[in-house]
Design a protein around this motif. Structure first.
Motif, PDB file in Angstrom:
ATOM      1  N   LEU A 138      44.169  38.337  31.162  1.00  0.00           N
ATOM      2  CA  LEU A 138      42.836  37.736  31.098  1.00  0.00           C
ATOM      3  C   LEU A 138      42.733  36.763  29.926  1.00  0.00           C
ATOM      4  O   LEU A 138      42.174  35.665  30.062  1.00  0.00           O
ATOM      5  CB  LEU A 138      41.771  38.831  30.949  1.00  0.00           C
ATOM      6  CG  LEU A 138      41.330  39.566  32.212  1.00  0.00           C
ATOM      7  CD1 LEU A 138      40.391  40.707  31.845  1.00  0.00           C
ATOM      8  CD2 LEU A 138      40.644  38.626  33.192  1.00  0.00           C
TER       9      LEU A 138
ATOM     10  N   ALA B  28      40.535  42.956  38.220  1.00  0.00           N
ATOM     11  CA  ALA B  28      39.711  43.725  37.282  1.00  0.00           C
ATOM     12  C   ALA B  28      38.957  44.824  38.015  1.00  0.00           C
ATOM     13  O   ALA B  28      38.857  45.963  37.543  1.00  0.00           O
ATOM     14  CB  ALA B  28      38.738  42.798  36.556  1.00  0.00           C
TER      15      ALA B  28
ATOM     16  N   SER C  32      44.677  33.563  30.561  1.00  0.00           N
ATOM     17  CA  SER C  32      44.075  32.730  31.607  1.00  0.00           C
ATOM     18  C   SER C  32      43.003  31.787  31.072  1.00  0.00           C
ATOM     19  O   SER C  32      42.611  30.828  31.746  1.00  0.00           O
ATOM     20  CB  SER C  32      43.470  33.623  32.695  1.00  0.00           C
ATOM     21  OG  SER C  32      42.291  34.271  32.240  1.00  0.00           O
TER      22      SER C  32
ATOM     23  N   HIS D  64      37.767  38.670  28.625  1.00  0.00           N
ATOM     24  CA  HIS D  64      37.840  37.302  29.151  1.00  0.00           C
ATOM     25  C   HIS D  64      36.975  36.356  28.318  1.00  0.00           C
ATOM     26  O   HIS D  64      37.404  35.248  27.956  1.00  0.00           O
ATOM     27  CB  HIS D  64      37.388  37.296  30.618  1.00  0.00           C
ATOM     28  CG  HIS D  64      37.485  35.954  31.273  1.00  0.00           C
ATOM     29  ND1 HIS D  64      36.437  35.061  31.278  1.00  0.00           N
ATOM     30  CD2 HIS D  64      38.494  35.345  31.946  1.00  0.00           C
ATOM     31  CE1 HIS D  64      36.793  33.966  31.922  1.00  0.00           C
ATOM     32  NE2 HIS D  64      38.027  34.105  32.330  1.00  0.00           N
TER      33      HIS D  64
ATOM     34  N   LEU E   4      41.610  37.137  39.510  1.00  0.00           N
ATOM     35  CA  LEU E   4      41.412  37.853  38.249  1.00  0.00           C
ATOM     36  C   LEU E   4      40.258  38.846  38.359  1.00  0.00           C
ATOM     37  O   LEU E   4      40.372  39.995  37.913  1.00  0.00           O
ATOM     38  CB  LEU E   4      41.132  36.854  37.128  1.00  0.00           C
ATOM     39  CG  LEU E   4      42.303  35.962  36.700  1.00  0.00           C
ATOM     40  CD1 LEU E   4      41.813  34.868  35.768  1.00  0.00           C
ATOM     41  CD2 LEU E   4      43.389  36.786  36.027  1.00  0.00           C
TER      42      LEU E   4
ATOM     43  N   CYS F 118      44.587  42.945  30.196  1.00  0.00           N
ATOM     44  CA  CYS F 118      43.796  42.335  29.124  1.00  0.00           C
ATOM     45  C   CYS F 118      44.516  41.098  28.568  1.00  0.00           C
ATOM     46  O   CYS F 118      43.889  40.060  28.295  1.00  0.00           O
ATOM     47  CB  CYS F 118      43.550  43.343  28.007  1.00  0.00           C
ATOM     48  SG  CYS F 118      42.325  44.613  28.405  1.00  0.00           S
TER      49      CYS F 118
END
Length: 404
Positions: A234, A338, A237, A359, A334, A231
């Motif tokens: 994400l 996930a 990112s 995200h 990514l 998490c």
């Protein structure tokens, strides 16, 4: 060769025409948001909003996308006259249309404009998740990838076409007229929805399952170490979103790029994304996930820093195209991670949706943070700060244990 071709043809024959039509139309018009991609920030600027306030606005208006799992779960748990999808699609399509039509006529006040934008985004987010539900219900191992390819392809075509078109319209039409045009497009979705034949469902026992899935998903986030770390990954990112709006106005107001050229850059970016997809699948798909994550953050930092080199139309074309290529290569690891972390949890769908919401929260938050910081720093400093903060992802990736 002939066997594979025959299997592919059989798989295409098993597709349901009304599902293909609905999926193509919904995702094409998602891509068509590029029609207002240039007009909206310029309209807000003309209304006297600062760059920072515009960054807040465009970030907050994406909030409805954070709750996609709620819309899908409501559709699952509360059928209307025995139908889980069609009534909700009709509602969300009308909401999307209404939102943009309101933007074309409401007073130029912050809260009025934001309310209209939120309604529009609610409509698009809702049609997205309900259409996903229809695809999942009617697909199997042979057709899942085909349906997903149709959806992604339709969205890409819409974005490619409307990037340039949005720039052209912004240069030649009043901004509110463009919003009205955008408001008419979701109504076309209604035609596809009306052609979709949904059977009346008899199994209504999904409400308890919805709640238990959510509870279990959140428990996993707090009890499985790698899920919590992912998490954070994400969220980090998305930090490149800090300078998106300030960079847009740097291109427009400092470098003097025209509306048409700015729209063309959007289409160029999407063209790069398509190239990045093929490159990843051809050359990088075999990489272990942990190495792929390192690669994703490495090229992410390079892509961010490269924005410092934008000084002319030629340099912007090169950097935006490469940004599209690198951006897509960076997002695929990514999504794969996930999916891997959600696999065999018993709540795969709910958990994956929650991770995607994390995200989306990062995307909204980074825009707000960037707008706030831009009050005190230059665009160059904001880009460097974004790159430095993105580097934190390397340290978090190193702590992953089950992702190799």
């Amino acid at each position: 060769m002939s066997i594979d071709l025959g299997n592919t043809r059989e798989n295409f024959k098993s597709l349901q025409p009304d599902i293909v039509h609905l999926t193509s139309v919904v995702y094409f018009f998602q891509g068509c948001l590029g029609i207002v991609g240039i007009a909206l920030p310029l309209f807000l600027r003309n209304m006297g909003f600062s760059v920072s306030k515009i960054a807040y606005f465009t970030s907050i208006m994406t909030v409805p996308w954070l709750f996609k799992i709620i819309y899908g779960s409501i559709s699952d748990a509360y059928p209307i006259r025995g139908k889980r999808r069609k009534p909700y699609l009709l509602f969300y399509a009308v909401a999307a249309s209404l939102g943009w039509l309101l933007l074309s006529c409401v007073p130029a006040k912050w809260w009025w404009l934001l309310l209209a934008a939120l309604i529009a985004q609610l409509g698009f987010a809702g049609t997205d998740v309900v259409t996903d539900g229809i695809v999942v219900e009617h697909s199997d191992e042979k057709t899942t990838q085909i349906y997903q390819s149709i959806a992604w392809g339709a969205r890409s075509v819409g974005a490619l076409l409307t990037g340039v078109m949005g720039g052209y319209l912004a240069a030649h039409l009043p901004y509110r007229v463009i919003f009205a045009v955008m408001g008419c497009l979701p109504l076309i979705i209604l035609i596809a929805v009306l052609n979709y034949q949904e059977n009346v469902c008899k199994d209504l026992a999904r409400r308890d399952g919805f709640l238990s899935s959510l509870v279990k998903s959140f428990k996993l986030l707090f009890t499985i170490r790698d899920l919590g770390l992912f998490c954070i990954i994400l969220f980090i990112s998305t930090l490149s979103g800090m300078f998106v709006v300030p960079l847009f106005f740097y291109l427009k107001e400092t470098l003097g790029f025209s509306e048409l050229f700015l729209g063309s850059l959007s289409s160029i970016t999407w063209g790069g994304a398509i190239v990045g997809c093929f490159l990843y699948l051809k050359f990088l798909n075999h990489l272990p996930l942990k190495k792929a994550l390192y690669l994703a953050f490495g090229i992410g930092v390079v892509s961010i820093i490269s924005c410092l080199a934008i000084r002319s139309q030629l340099s912007s074309i090169m950097i935006y195209f490469m940004g599209g290529v690198l951006g897509y290569i960076g997002i695929l690891p990514l999504m794969s991670t996930a999916a891997k972390l959600s696999h065999k949890t018993g709540v795969e769908g709910s958990l994956f949706a929650i991770l995607m919401s994390v995200h989306n929260i990062g995307v909204s938050s980074s825009g707000i943070l960037g707008g706030w910081l831009f009050k005190w720093v230059s665009i160059e400093q904001l880009i460097l700060m974004s790159a430095a903060m993105t580097c934190a992802g390397f340290f978090v990736i190193a702590r992953l244990k089950t992702v190799q």
